[in-house]
Design a protein around this motif. Sequence first.
Motif, PDB file in Angstrom:
ATOM      1  N   ASN A  76      -1.818 -14.680  15.014  1.00 58.20           N
ATOM      2  CA  ASN A  76      -2.360 -16.038  14.950  1.00 58.20           C
ATOM      3  C   ASN A  76      -3.184 -16.456  16.173  1.00 58.20           C
ATOM      4  O   ASN A  76      -4.193 -17.143  16.042  1.00 58.20           O
ATOM      5  CB  ASN A  76      -1.213 -17.033  14.743  1.00 58.20           C
ATOM      6  CG  ASN A  76      -0.528 -16.832  13.404  1.00 58.20           C
ATOM      7  OD1 ASN A  76      -1.175 -16.855  12.367  1.00 58.20           O
ATOM      8  ND2 ASN A  76       0.781 -16.635  13.420  1.00 58.20           N
ATOM      9  N   ILE A  77      -2.711 -16.088  17.375  1.00 57.26           N
ATOM     10  CA  ILE A  77      -3.339 -16.605  18.588  1.00 57.26           C
ATOM     11  C   ILE A  77      -4.484 -15.689  19.027  1.00 57.26           C
ATOM     12  O   ILE A  77      -4.325 -14.463  19.106  1.00 57.26           O
ATOM     13  CB  ILE A  77      -2.296 -16.762  19.710  1.00 57.26           C
ATOM     14  CG1 ILE A  77      -1.189 -17.737  19.252  1.00 57.26           C
ATOM     15  CG2 ILE A  77      -2.961 -17.270  20.990  1.00 57.26           C
ATOM     16  CD1 ILE A  77      -0.075 -17.933  20.253  1.00 57.26           C
ATOM     17  N   GLY A  78      -5.610 -16.290  19.322  1.00 58.63           N
ATOM     18  CA  GLY A  78      -6.828 -15.533  19.607  1.00 58.63           C
ATOM     19  C   GLY A  78      -6.985 -15.118  21.043  1.00 58.63           C
ATOM     20  O   GLY A  78      -8.090 -15.183  21.598  1.00 58.63           O
ATOM     21  N   THR A  79      -5.883 -14.700  21.683  1.00 56.04           N
ATOM     22  CA  THR A  79      -5.955 -14.111  23.018  1.00 56.04           C
ATOM     23  C   THR A  79      -5.512 -12.659  22.895  1.00 56.04           C
ATOM     24  O   THR A  79      -5.246 -12.174  21.807  1.00 56.04           O
ATOM     25  CB  THR A  79      -5.005 -14.835  23.997  1.00 56.04           C
ATOM     26  OG1 THR A  79      -3.656 -14.600  23.571  1.00 56.04           O
ATOM     27  CG2 THR A  79      -5.264 -16.333  24.017  1.00 56.04           C
ATOM     28  N   ASP A  80      -5.418 -11.968  24.032  1.00 51.77           N
ATOM     29  CA  ASP A  80      -4.811 -10.639  23.979  1.00 51.77           C
ATOM     30  C   ASP A  80      -3.349 -10.788  23.573  1.00 51.77           C
ATOM     31  O   ASP A  80      -2.624 -11.652  24.097  1.00 51.77           O
ATOM     32  CB  ASP A  80      -4.906  -9.956  25.347  1.00 51.77           C
ATOM     33  CG  ASP A  80      -6.317  -9.466  25.634  1.00 51.77           C
ATOM     34  OD1 ASP A  80      -7.064  -9.227  24.666  1.00 51.77           O
ATOM     35  OD2 ASP A  80      -6.657  -9.335  26.815  1.00 51.77           O
ATOM     36  N   THR A  81      -2.899  -9.953  22.641  1.00 50.72           N
ATOM     37  CA  THR A  81      -1.501  -9.973  22.207  1.00 50.72           C
ATOM     38  C   THR A  81      -0.987  -8.544  22.113  1.00 50.72           C
ATOM     39  O   THR A  81      -1.738  -7.617  21.807  1.00 50.72           O
ATOM     40  CB  THR A  81      -1.331 -10.656  20.832  1.00 50.72           C
ATOM     41  OG1 THR A  81      -2.105  -9.950  19.856  1.00 50.72           O
ATOM     42  CG2 THR A  81      -1.790 -12.112  20.862  1.00 50.72           C
ATOM     43  N   LEU A  82       0.289  -8.390  22.372  1.00 50.21           N
ATOM     44  CA  LEU A  82       0.961  -7.107  22.177  1.00 50.21           C
ATOM     45  C   LEU A  82       2.080  -7.316  21.170  1.00 50.21           C
ATOM     46  O   LEU A  82       2.986  -8.118  21.404  1.00 50.21           O
ATOM     47  CB  LEU A  82       1.557  -6.598  23.494  1.00 50.21           C
ATOM     48  CG  LEU A  82       0.599  -6.050  24.548  1.00 50.21           C
ATOM     49  CD1 LEU A  82       1.363  -5.764  25.844  1.00 50.21           C
ATOM     50  CD2 LEU A  82      -0.065  -4.780  24.045  1.00 50.21           C
ATOM     51  N   HIS A  83       2.011  -6.669  20.039  1.00 49.64           N
ATOM     52  CA  HIS A  83       3.056  -6.737  19.017  1.00 49.64           C
ATOM     53  C   HIS A  83       3.819  -5.418  19.126  1.00 49.64           C
ATOM     54  O   HIS A  83       3.322  -4.373  18.717  1.00 49.64           O
ATOM     55  CB  HIS A  83       2.412  -6.904  17.635  1.00 49.64           C
ATOM     56  CG  HIS A  83       3.336  -7.444  16.610  1.00 49.64           C
ATOM     57  ND1 HIS A  83       2.951  -8.369  15.669  1.00 49.64           N
ATOM     58  CD2 HIS A  83       4.641  -7.216  16.359  1.00 49.64           C
ATOM     59  CE1 HIS A  83       3.972  -8.678  14.883  1.00 49.64           C
ATOM     60  NE2 HIS A  83       5.007  -7.978  15.278  1.00 49.64           N
ATOM     61  N   THR A  84       5.023  -5.468  19.692  1.00 49.29           N
ATOM     62  CA  THR A  84       5.672  -4.249  20.169  1.00 49.29           C
ATOM     63  C   THR A  84       6.855  -3.837  19.285  1.00 49.29           C
ATOM     64  O   THR A  84       7.051  -4.372  18.197  1.00 49.29           O
ATOM     65  CB  THR A  84       6.155  -4.435  21.613  1.00 49.29           C
ATOM     66  OG1 THR A  84       7.298  -5.303  21.615  1.00 49.29           O
ATOM     67  CG2 THR A  84       5.070  -5.058  22.472  1.00 49.29           C
ATOM     68  N   LEU A  85       7.662  -2.916  19.795  1.00 50.24           N
ATOM     69  CA  LEU A  85       8.831  -2.424  19.070  1.00 50.24           C
ATOM     70  C   LEU A  85       9.932  -3.485  19.044  1.00 50.24           C
ATOM     71  O   LEU A  85       9.968  -4.400  19.871  1.00 50.24           O
ATOM     72  CB  LEU A  85       9.359  -1.152  19.746  1.00 50.24           C
ATOM     73  CG  LEU A  85       8.367   0.005  19.898  1.00 50.24           C
ATOM     74  CD1 LEU A  85       9.005   1.121  20.704  1.00 50.24           C
ATOM     75  CD2 LEU A  85       7.907   0.503  18.548  1.00 50.24           C
ATOM     76  N   HIS A  86      10.853  -3.329  18.112  1.00 48.66           N
ATOM     77  CA  HIS A  86      11.941  -4.298  17.964  1.00 48.66           C
ATOM     78  C   HIS A  86      12.816  -4.317  19.231  1.00 48.66           C
ATOM     79  O   HIS A  86      13.342  -3.293  19.660  1.00 48.66           O
ATOM     80  CB  HIS A  86      12.796  -3.904  16.762  1.00 48.66           C
ATOM     81  CG  HIS A  86      13.421  -5.075  16.073  1.00 48.66           C
ATOM     82  ND1 HIS A  86      13.545  -6.325  16.649  1.00 48.66           N
ATOM     83  CD2 HIS A  86      13.964  -5.189  14.822  1.00 48.66           C
ATOM     84  CE1 HIS A  86      14.131  -7.134  15.796  1.00 48.66           C
ATOM     85  NE2 HIS A  86      14.400  -6.483  14.670  1.00 48.66           N
ATOM     86  N   GLY A  87      12.929  -5.491  19.836  1.00 45.24           N
ATOM     87  CA  GLY A  87      13.751  -5.652  21.020  1.00 45.24           C
ATOM     88  C   GLY A  87      13.092  -5.223  22.309  1.00 45.24           C
ATOM     89  O   GLY A  87      13.725  -5.248  23.370  1.00 45.24           O
ATOM     90  N   ARG A  88      11.823  -4.837  22.252  1.00 39.94           N
ATOM     91  CA  ARG A  88      11.170  -4.270  23.436  1.00 39.94           C
ATOM     92  C   ARG A  88      10.007  -5.125  23.941  1.00 39.94           C
ATOM     93  O   ARG A  88       9.167  -4.633  24.691  1.00 39.94           O
ATOM     94  CB  ARG A  88      10.666  -2.851  23.134  1.00 39.94           C
ATOM     95  CG  ARG A  88      11.753  -1.895  22.665  1.00 39.94           C
ATOM     96  CD  ARG A  88      12.817  -1.668  23.738  1.00 39.94           C
ATOM     97  NE  ARG A  88      13.817  -0.707  23.290  1.00 39.94           N
ATOM     98  CZ  ARG A  88      14.975  -1.033  22.704  1.00 39.94           C
ATOM     99  NH1 ARG A  88      15.273  -2.322  22.500  1.00 39.94           N
ATOM    100  NH2 ARG A  88      15.834  -0.105  22.340  1.00 39.94           N
TER     101      ARG A  88
END
Length: 252
Positions: free
Chosen positions: A61-73
């Motif tokens: 959703n947010i138009g900045t740099d994002t990191l969608h990572t591993l579960h719990g990490r």
Amino acid sequence: MTRAMEQYLRKGLKGTAFCPGCGHGLLLGSILRAVDRLGIPQDDLLFVSGIGCAAWIPSPNIGTDTLHTLHGRAIPFATGAKLANPKLTTIIASGDGDLTSIGGNHLIHAARRDLDVTVICANNQIYGMTGGQTACTTPVGTHTATDPAGNVFRPFDVCRLVKAAGARYAARYPVTRPVELIDAIEKAIRIKGFTFVEAISPCPTQYGRRNALGDLAKLYEAVDASCVTAEEAARLGEDERRRRFVVGEVVS
């Protein structure tokens, strides 16, 4: 979301993955309003999330740099990003299961080490995306997919947990009280060091329908009614107090 916040949304976004009535959409708006108040350039912002419904708040959703990572990490990834570029304003936005259960050890040690990040925990009191299992934040007596007779274990008080681990700031508010929630997020981002905001966020799909709160208005009223100040909580009996969220600044 008002059009005033559109500048922070990723271009081409057609909608969100949230279920109708999910409180995470309100939390997304509160986060963006806090960021807008601070005037941080979007190129200087990094959002990090783990896995789960709340992980969709920043990504996509947010138009900045994002990191969608591993579960719990989410926190270990944020630690690396902060080491690589200490100037980044790094905000971790993820769910209670991701941050406090699967990633619980990372949470307490980030607070202990005073990592310069802000953690925003969307607490819907259940594992929402993976089927409605009991989480370590599920209240006693609450019905879940894995506890149909009612959870028997005490939930974490996450704000008190990070306080004990050394957080510089910790606060808890429901998404139904956006003024207080936005103020808390803004203050947390402004403070250098480890800061934490817990947002109580209604989950109509997994939590609500399993606990006779399938009506959306009824669910939101119940969540708001469950929130009391420390002064109000002090006047309640022990059993009643256990069923409430004490809102406000736990560390300020």
